[in-house]
Every structure is written in structure tokens, then in C-alpha cells.
Design an enzyme around this catalytic site. Sequence first.
Site, PDB file in Angstrom:
ATOM      1  N   LYS A  16       6.450  -7.308 -14.227  1.00 17.28           N
ATOM      2  CA  LYS A  16       5.623  -7.077 -15.416  1.00 17.28           C
ATOM      3  C   LYS A  16       5.769  -5.662 -15.964  1.00 17.28           C
ATOM      4  O   LYS A  16       5.937  -5.474 -17.171  1.00 17.28           O
ATOM      5  CB  LYS A  16       4.190  -7.342 -14.954  1.00 17.28           C
ATOM      6  CG  LYS A  16       3.127  -7.347 -15.925  1.00 17.28           C
ATOM      7  CD  LYS A  16       1.861  -7.974 -15.320  1.00 17.28           C
ATOM      8  CE  LYS A  16       1.469  -7.486 -13.951  1.00 17.28           C
ATOM      9  NZ  LYS A  16       0.835  -6.177 -13.887  1.00 17.28           N
ATOM     10  N   ARG A  92      -8.049  -7.661 -15.392  1.00 21.37           N
ATOM     11  CA  ARG A  92      -7.793  -8.254 -14.091  1.00 21.37           C
ATOM     12  C   ARG A  92      -8.992  -9.029 -13.575  1.00 21.37           C
ATOM     13  O   ARG A  92      -8.881  -9.687 -12.557  1.00 21.37           O
ATOM     14  CB  ARG A  92      -7.509  -7.143 -13.085  1.00 21.37           C
ATOM     15  CG  ARG A  92      -6.032  -6.890 -12.771  1.00 21.37           C
ATOM     16  CD  ARG A  92      -6.047  -5.823 -11.742  1.00 21.37           C
ATOM     17  NE  ARG A  92      -4.938  -5.546 -10.922  1.00 21.37           N
ATOM     18  CZ  ARG A  92      -3.900  -4.771 -11.199  1.00 21.37           C
ATOM     19  NH1 ARG A  92      -3.720  -4.314 -12.399  1.00 21.37           N
ATOM     20  NH2 ARG A  92      -3.024  -4.483 -10.267  1.00 21.37           N
ATOM     21  N   ARG A 131      10.768  -3.064  -2.553  1.00 20.93           N
ATOM     22  CA  ARG A 131      10.701  -1.824  -3.365  1.00 20.93           C
ATOM     23  C   ARG A 131      10.026  -0.694  -2.586  1.00 20.93           C
ATOM     24  O   ARG A 131      10.118   0.461  -2.982  1.00 20.93           O
ATOM     25  CB  ARG A 131       9.984  -2.072  -4.700  1.00 20.93           C
ATOM     26  CG  ARG A 131       8.479  -2.186  -4.607  1.00 20.93           C
ATOM     27  CD  ARG A 131       7.829  -2.510  -5.946  1.00 20.93           C
ATOM     28  NE  ARG A 131       6.385  -2.612  -5.770  1.00 20.93           N
ATOM     29  CZ  ARG A 131       5.540  -2.988  -6.710  1.00 20.93           C
ATOM     30  NH1 ARG A 131       5.975  -3.299  -7.909  1.00 20.93           N
ATOM     31  NH2 ARG A 131       4.253  -3.048  -6.470  1.00 20.93           N
ATOM     32  N   ARG A 133       7.072   0.847  -2.187  1.00 20.66           N
ATOM     33  CA  ARG A 133       6.281   1.917  -2.791  1.00 20.66           C
ATOM     34  C   ARG A 133       5.235   2.354  -1.774  1.00 20.66           C
ATOM     35  O   ARG A 133       4.885   1.585  -0.880  1.00 20.66           O
ATOM     36  CB  ARG A 133       5.590   1.348  -4.053  1.00 20.66           C
ATOM     37  CG  ARG A 133       5.363   2.341  -5.144  1.00 20.66           C
ATOM     38  CD  ARG A 133       4.939   1.646  -6.422  1.00 20.66           C
ATOM     39  NE  ARG A 133       3.654   0.971  -6.299  1.00 20.66           N
ATOM     40  CZ  ARG A 133       3.149   0.169  -7.233  1.00 20.66           C
ATOM     41  NH1 ARG A 133       3.836  -0.087  -8.328  1.00 20.66           N
ATOM     42  NH2 ARG A 133       1.963  -0.388  -7.060  1.00 20.66           N
ATOM     43  N   ARG A 144      -3.821  -7.444  -2.211  1.00 16.97           N
ATOM     44  CA  ARG A 144      -3.696  -7.461  -3.673  1.00 16.97           C
ATOM     45  C   ARG A 144      -3.436  -8.870  -4.200  1.00 16.97           C
ATOM     46  O   ARG A 144      -3.966  -9.266  -5.227  1.00 16.97           O
ATOM     47  CB  ARG A 144      -2.590  -6.509  -4.123  1.00 16.97           C
ATOM     48  CG  ARG A 144      -2.953  -5.040  -3.910  1.00 16.97           C
ATOM     49  CD  ARG A 144      -2.301  -4.127  -4.925  1.00 16.97           C
ATOM     50  NE  ARG A 144      -0.862  -4.149  -4.872  1.00 16.97           N
ATOM     51  CZ  ARG A 144      -0.134  -3.319  -4.138  1.00 16.97           C
ATOM     52  NH1 ARG A 144      -0.718  -2.395  -3.413  1.00 16.97           N
ATOM     53  NH2 ARG A 144       1.163  -3.402  -4.150  1.00 16.97           N
TER      54      ARG A 144
END
Length: 192
Positions: A16, A92, A131, A133, A144
Amino acid sequence: MENLRIVILGRQGSGKGTQCLRLGESYGVIHISTGDMLRAAVESQTELGQKAKAIMDAGDLVSDEIINAIVAQRIGMNDVSENGFILDGYPRTASQAQALEEELLVKGLKLDLAINLEVPVSEVTQRMLDRSRADDTEEAIRRRLEIYENETTPLLEWFEDRNNLVVVSGLGPEDEVFSRLKGVIDGIISEN
Ligand code: AMP
């Protein structure tokens, strides 16, 4: 048509953020990422950043009150009034969706489109692990995604009820996903 106002929904790791950045440039609208705004606040150790850091590290959501205030302020700025926006990572929760609707309404505006960039849970989990992070620990990722299903998935119905929702697959190469998204947005532009 006049300025585009778009919301993009999608699980963390759906691509996104990357797509919103490209779309913002392509259509000349302002990309507003609440995650980026919060990370910048953490980085510069503002009061907000200090409050948000632990919440973000745990994979929890920053309070609606705080986030609604940040977005309302950003949407009220001149560049956004002049060029429109693409919202990434907001709303959200139901309360955020409501706040956005009301914020636009008082300005005599409404949303043009909500896109759900759909990528299955198994695929986003793998992407996030890849990734690596700082806030992407396995526990935070799981948390999440769980919050997304509980808090954000109900928003799909909210936007569907307002005839605003289009689902786009986020699977496949980045350029292909980008073309799909552009196809949908161009369709909305030509209708107006
Ligand atoms: P993101 O980059 O959109 O995944 O956001 C990173 C983190 O910032 C999230 O895990 C939340 O802790 C926080 N955050 C971003 N956007 C919101 C929002 N709309 N409401 C609450 N918390 C948010």
C-alpha cells in the site's frame, strides 16, 4: 473532475505505501501516510513521537483521538485543499472512518473512492518478515494483522454501504498492481 480524494485500505505489507506514493505522484495529489507521520514524530522525538513509540513497537494502534486530530489538521492544510489526497493507513477503525466523514462534510467535501488493496494474510506475513523493519518483530506482525481483522476489516462494509469501495488485487509485480490501481482511479475520474 476536481481534486481526487481517495482512501486506500490494505493489510500491513500489502504494498500500500509504495503504491500510494506512486499514485500521489502520478495524479498530483498529496500522499498522507499516518504511519510515516508517526515514524517522523518518533524520529524527531516530539511529544507525540514519545507517546506513540511504545504503542507502535507493540503493534498496537495509537488512540483514535490523537490520530483523528493529526489527520484533521493535515487535511486542513492548503496543499491538500488545493490538490486532494490519497490517505494511506487511515482510517483504521470505525471511529476514524466516522471522524473522516465528518471532517470532510464540514468542508462540503466527500470521498471519491476507497480501494481495498487485497493481499492474503500468509503473503503479507512473509513480505513483512522479508523487509525486516525495526517494528516488524514476529509478535508485532501477528498483533497488527489481528487488529486489522478486528478493527479495519469492518470498514470495508462501511465504504461498501456508501458505494465507495473497489477491491484490487495486490498480488503480482509492483508495476502490474500499479496499473490495476490506475485503471480503477481513471475509471472514477472519467465518470465525473
Ligand atoms: P503503518 O506504517 O501504516 O503500518 O503504521 C505503523 C504504525 O503506526 C501502526 O502499527 C500503528 O501503531 C500506528 N498507526 C498508523 N496509522 C494509524 C491509525 N490510523 N490509527 C492508529 N494507529 C496508527
